[in-house]
Motif scaffolding. Structure first.
Motif, PDB file in Angstrom:
ATOM      1  N   ALA A  49       0.902  -1.193   0.018  1.00 18.59           N
ATOM      2  CA  ALA A  49       0.053   0.071   0.019  1.00 18.59           C
ATOM      3  C   ALA A  49       0.780   1.265   0.042  1.00 18.59           C
ATOM      4  N   ALA A  50       1.893   1.259   0.873  1.00 20.92           N
ATOM      5  CA  ALA A  50       2.979   2.379   0.810  1.00 20.92           C
ATOM      6  C   ALA A  50       3.626   2.583  -0.718  1.00 20.92           C
ATOM      7  N   HIS A  51       3.934   1.359  -1.167  1.00 20.72           N
ATOM      8  CA  HIS A  51       4.438   1.660  -2.383  1.00 20.72           C
ATOM      9  C   HIS A  51       3.412   2.305  -3.520  1.00 20.72           C
ATOM     10  N   ARG A  52       2.543   1.867  -3.733  1.00 20.46           N
ATOM     11  CA  ARG A  52       1.346   2.268  -4.586  1.00 20.46           C
ATOM     12  C   ARG A  52       1.090   3.525  -4.238  1.00 20.46           C
ATOM     13  N   ALA A  53       0.932   4.148  -2.971  1.00 18.68           N
ATOM     14  CA  ALA A  53       0.619   5.483  -2.591  1.00 18.68           C
ATOM     15  C   ALA A  53       1.845   6.294  -3.266  1.00 18.68           C
ATOM     16  N   ARG A  55       3.706   5.768  -5.762  1.00 20.18           N
ATOM     17  CA  ARG A  55       3.771   5.667  -7.291  1.00 20.18           C
ATOM     18  C   ARG A  55       2.609   6.890  -7.643  1.00 20.18           C
ATOM     19  N   ASP A  56       1.607   6.989  -6.725  1.00 18.95           N
ATOM     20  CA  ASP A  56       0.457   8.034  -7.144  1.00 18.95           C
ATOM     21  C   ASP A  56       0.850   9.471  -6.539  1.00 18.95           C
TER      22      ASP A  56
END
Length: 147
Positions: A49-53, A55-56
């Motif tokens: 979730a932290a890596h996705r955030a 990337r956003d």
């Protein structure tokens, strides 16, 4: 990071988010290790979730923290073995202290953990661990900034 004192029998852990060596967000995570009294493993769902955030457009994952219940704020042999030479910050809480480390490759050897200084907003730069070269941590380019 007060969670370590609330659960002194288990290694607590979490993510350090920010830019470069500046931590802007500390995210406590569930320790999913098989033996959380002696090891830590950050919940993979929280890490993803932290890596996705990031990337956003959110802050990047620049490291993590964990505690050593009843131990020193220094890397254990298990920490050193797990460390990747990716520049990630290892913040370790133990014996009432906090110390920051980074894995570094030594030619012909396994990775070693080297201490880095910590700067907070309350003080310009506080060395939690003396640098091996005896440099003044205030002038050290490799220092961690904590909120």
């Amino acid at each position: 990071m007060h969670e370590a004192s609330r659960d002194p029998a288990r290694e607590v852990c979490g993510l350090l988010l920010g830019r470069g060596s500046s931590v802007t967000v500390v995210v406590p995570c569930r320790n999913v290790a098989a033996d959380p009294a002696r090891r830590f493993e950050i919940d993979p769902a929280a890490l993803i979730a932290a890596h996705r955030a990031a990337r956003d457009g959110g802050p990047a994952v620049i490291g993590h923290y964990h505690s050593h219940p009843g131990g020193a704020a220094a890397p254990s042999s298990a920490d050193t073995a797990m460390a990747a030479q990716d520049g990630a910050i290892w913040l370790i809480l133990g014996a009432g202290e906090i110390a920051a480390w980074r894995a570094q490759l030594v030619p012909g050897q396994a990775a070693v953990m080297v201490p880095i200084a910590i700067a907070t907003r309350a003080d310009s730069c506080t060395s939690v661990m003396a640098s091996p070269e005896g440099r003044n941590p205030f002038c050290d380019e490799d220092r961690l900034s904590l909120p």
